[in-house]
Design a protein around this motif. Structure first.
Motif, PDB file in Angstrom:
ATOM      1  N   ALA A   1       0.821  -1.210   0.017  1.00  0.00           N
ATOM      2  CA  ALA A   1       0.137   0.075  -0.009  1.00  0.00           C
ATOM      3  C   ALA A   1       0.744   1.240   0.232  1.00  0.00           C
ATOM      4  CB  ALA A   1      -0.871  -0.063   1.189  1.00  0.00           C
ATOM      5  N   VAL A   2       1.936   1.406   0.894  1.00  0.00           N
ATOM      6  CA  VAL A   2       2.858   2.390   0.853  1.00  0.00           C
ATOM      7  C   VAL A   2       3.449   2.597  -0.525  1.00  0.00           C
ATOM      8  CG1 VAL A   2       4.921   3.312   1.883  1.00  0.00           C
ATOM      9  CG2 VAL A   2       3.283   2.349   3.326  1.00  0.00           C
ATOM     10  N   LEU A   3       3.825   1.525  -1.207  1.00  0.00           N
ATOM     11  CA  LEU A   3       4.415   1.761  -2.517  1.00  0.00           C
ATOM     12  C   LEU A   3       3.415   2.219  -3.467  1.00  0.00           C
ATOM     13  CD1 LEU A   3       6.860  -1.769  -2.698  1.00  0.00           C
ATOM     14  CD2 LEU A   3       7.626   0.680  -2.676  1.00  0.00           C
ATOM     15  N   PHE A   4       2.211   1.810  -3.435  1.00  0.00           N
ATOM     16  CA  PHE A   4       1.264   2.088  -4.524  1.00  0.00           C
ATOM     17  C   PHE A   4       0.856   3.914  -4.281  1.00  0.00           C
ATOM     18  CE2 PHE A   4      -0.681  -2.227  -4.462  1.00  0.00           C
ATOM     19  CZ  PHE A   4      -0.158  -2.429  -5.474  1.00  0.00           C
TER      20      PHE A   4
ATOM     21  N   ALA B   1       3.916   5.467  -5.785  1.00  0.00           N
ATOM     22  CA  ALA B   1       3.831   5.409  -7.033  1.00  0.00           C
ATOM     23  C   ALA B   1       2.738   6.500  -7.465  1.00  0.00           C
ATOM     24  CB  ALA B   1       3.423   3.931  -7.661  1.00  0.00           C
ATOM     25  N   PHE B   2       1.608   6.697  -6.861  1.00  0.00           N
ATOM     26  CA  PHE B   2       0.518   7.569  -7.236  1.00  0.00           C
ATOM     27  C   PHE B   2       1.118   8.868  -7.311  1.00  0.00           C
ATOM     28  CE2 PHE B   2      -2.616  10.475  -5.465  1.00  0.00           C
ATOM     29  CZ  PHE B   2      -3.407  10.424  -6.708  1.00  0.00           C
ATOM     30  N   VAL B   3       1.874   9.060  -6.112  1.00  0.00           N
ATOM     31  CA  VAL B   3       2.577  10.526  -5.940  1.00  0.00           C
ATOM     32  C   VAL B   3       3.303  11.152  -6.964  1.00  0.00           C
ATOM     33  CG1 VAL B   3       3.910  12.049  -4.396  1.00  0.00           C
ATOM     34  CG2 VAL B   3       2.050  10.824  -3.409  1.00  0.00           C
TER      35      VAL B   3
ATOM     36  N   ASP C   1      14.924   5.493 -14.617  1.00  0.00           N
ATOM     37  CA  ASP C   1      14.200   4.650 -15.076  1.00  0.00           C
ATOM     38  C   ASP C   1      13.593   3.411 -13.986  1.00  0.00           C
ATOM     39  OD1 ASP C   1      14.082   5.657 -17.352  1.00  0.00           O
ATOM     40  OD2 ASP C   1      15.719   4.610 -18.173  1.00  0.00           O
ATOM     41  N   VAL C   2      14.686   3.299 -12.933  1.00  0.00           N
ATOM     42  CA  VAL C   2      14.622   2.412 -11.914  1.00  0.00           C
ATOM     43  C   VAL C   2      13.183   2.923 -10.963  1.00  0.00           C
ATOM     44  CG1 VAL C   2      15.867   1.370 -10.052  1.00  0.00           C
ATOM     45  CG2 VAL C   2      17.019   1.861 -12.028  1.00  0.00           C
ATOM     46  N   PHE C   3      13.256   4.107 -10.721  1.00  0.00           N
ATOM     47  CA  PHE C   3      12.377   4.667  -9.678  1.00  0.00           C
ATOM     48  C   PHE C   3      11.252   4.991 -10.448  1.00  0.00           C
ATOM     49  CE2 PHE C   3      16.207   5.108  -7.196  1.00  0.00           C
ATOM     50  CZ  PHE C   3      15.859   3.931  -6.258  1.00  0.00           C
ATOM     51  N   ALA C   4      10.667   4.776 -11.393  1.00  0.00           N
ATOM     52  CA  ALA C   4       9.518   5.260 -12.291  1.00  0.00           C
ATOM     53  C   ALA C   4       8.223   4.648 -11.665  1.00  0.00           C
ATOM     54  CB  ALA C   4       9.683   4.617 -13.787  1.00  0.00           C
ATOM     55  N   SER C   5       7.305   5.345 -11.852  1.00  0.00           N
ATOM     56  CA  SER C   5       6.066   5.038 -10.993  1.00  0.00           C
ATOM     57  C   SER C   5       5.585   3.567 -11.395  1.00  0.00           C
ATOM     58  CB  SER C   5       5.002   6.114 -11.507  1.00  0.00           C
ATOM     59  OG  SER C   5       4.673   5.809 -12.735  1.00  0.00           O
ATOM     60  N   THR C   6       5.702   3.012 -12.610  1.00  0.00           N
ATOM     61  CA  THR C   6       5.383   1.856 -13.064  1.00  0.00           C
ATOM     62  C   THR C   6       6.301   0.613 -12.457  1.00  0.00           C
ATOM     63  OG1 THR C   6       4.668   2.646 -15.185  1.00  0.00           O
ATOM     64  CG2 THR C   6       4.797   0.508 -15.145  1.00  0.00           C
ATOM     65  N   ASN C   7       7.409   1.037 -12.317  1.00  0.00           N
ATOM     66  CA  ASN C   7       8.179  -0.094 -11.740  1.00  0.00           C
ATOM     67  C   ASN C   7       7.914  -0.114 -10.236  1.00  0.00           C
ATOM     68  OD1 ASN C   7       9.409  -0.491 -13.991  1.00  0.00           O
ATOM     69  ND2 ASN C   7      11.275   0.959 -13.447  1.00  0.00           N
ATOM     70  N   ILE C   8       7.659   0.982  -9.376  1.00  0.00           N
ATOM     71  CA  ILE C   8       7.369   0.918  -8.149  1.00  0.00           C
ATOM     72  C   ILE C   8       5.861   0.243  -8.046  1.00  0.00           C
ATOM     73  CG2 ILE C   8       6.608   2.334  -5.918  1.00  0.00           C
ATOM     74  CD1 ILE C   8       8.894   4.334  -6.841  1.00  0.00           C
ATOM     75  N   MET C   9       5.012   0.478  -8.703  1.00  0.00           N
ATOM     76  CA  MET C   9       3.725  -0.127  -8.727  1.00  0.00           C
ATOM     77  C   MET C   9       3.694  -1.703  -9.161  1.00  0.00           C
ATOM     78  SD  MET C   9       0.253   0.784 -10.861  1.00  0.00           S
ATOM     79  CE  MET C   9       1.115   1.946 -11.962  1.00  0.00           C
TER      80      MET C   9
ATOM     81  N   GLY D   1       4.782  -3.173  -5.931  1.00  0.00           N
ATOM     82  CA  GLY D   1       3.736  -3.257  -5.011  1.00  0.00           C
ATOM     83  C   GLY D   1       2.867  -4.574  -5.115  1.00  0.00           C
ATOM     84  N   LEU D   2       2.572  -4.651  -6.517  1.00  0.00           N
ATOM     85  CA  LEU D   2       1.987  -5.749  -7.028  1.00  0.00           C
ATOM     86  C   LEU D   2       2.450  -7.216  -6.577  1.00  0.00           C
ATOM     87  CD1 LEU D   2       0.400  -4.811 -10.475  1.00  0.00           C
ATOM     88  CD2 LEU D   2      -0.873  -4.990  -8.186  1.00  0.00           C
ATOM     89  N   ALA D   3       3.682  -7.317  -6.835  1.00  0.00           N
ATOM     90  CA  ALA D   3       4.370  -8.450  -6.395  1.00  0.00           C
ATOM     91  C   ALA D   3       4.291  -8.737  -4.932  1.00  0.00           C
ATOM     92  CB  ALA D   3       6.026  -8.383  -6.837  1.00  0.00           C
ATOM     93  N   LEU D   4       4.573  -7.731  -4.116  1.00  0.00           N
ATOM     94  CA  LEU D   4       4.299  -7.950  -2.589  1.00  0.00           C
ATOM     95  C   LEU D   4       2.879  -8.172  -2.289  1.00  0.00           C
ATOM     96  CD1 LEU D   4       6.866  -4.902  -1.410  1.00  0.00           C
ATOM     97  CD2 LEU D   4       6.961  -7.316  -1.262  1.00  0.00           C
ATOM     98  N   LEU D   5       1.937  -7.533  -2.821  1.00  0.00           N
ATOM     99  CA  LEU D   5       0.495  -7.849  -2.790  1.00  0.00           C
ATOM    100  C   LEU D   5       0.150  -9.339  -3.009  1.00  0.00           C
ATOM    101  CD1 LEU D   5      -1.909  -6.456  -1.671  1.00  0.00           C
ATOM    102  CD2 LEU D   5      -2.518  -6.180  -4.081  1.00  0.00           C
TER     103      LEU D   5
END
Length: 58
Positions: A7-10, A13-15, A25-33, A36-40
């Motif tokens: 949830a924190v990573l989502f 990524a939203f912010v 490219d490593v910290f792009a919002s898509t990569n962080i999302m 987060g999906l993998a952790l979820l």
């Protein structure tokens, strides 16, 4: 615990996406999302949910 981290990573990524922050490219919002999906997914699978107390039932 992994669900909370996801949830924190989502939120991060939203912010990043809402503020249109230019990042590497490593910290792009898509990569962080995706992280987060993998952790979820791990949380839903039962990994990282903590130890279950197994006592005797009488």
């Amino acid at each position: 615990m992994l669900g909370i981290i996801a949830a924190v990573l989502f939120f991060i990524a939203f912010v990043i996406n809402a503020a249109e922050v230019s990042t590497d490219d490593v910290f792009a919002s898509t990569n962080i999302m995706l992280i987060g999906l993998a952790l979820l997914a791990l949380h839903v699978a039962g990994i990282g949910s903590g130890w279950a107390a197994r006592g005797r039932r009488r």
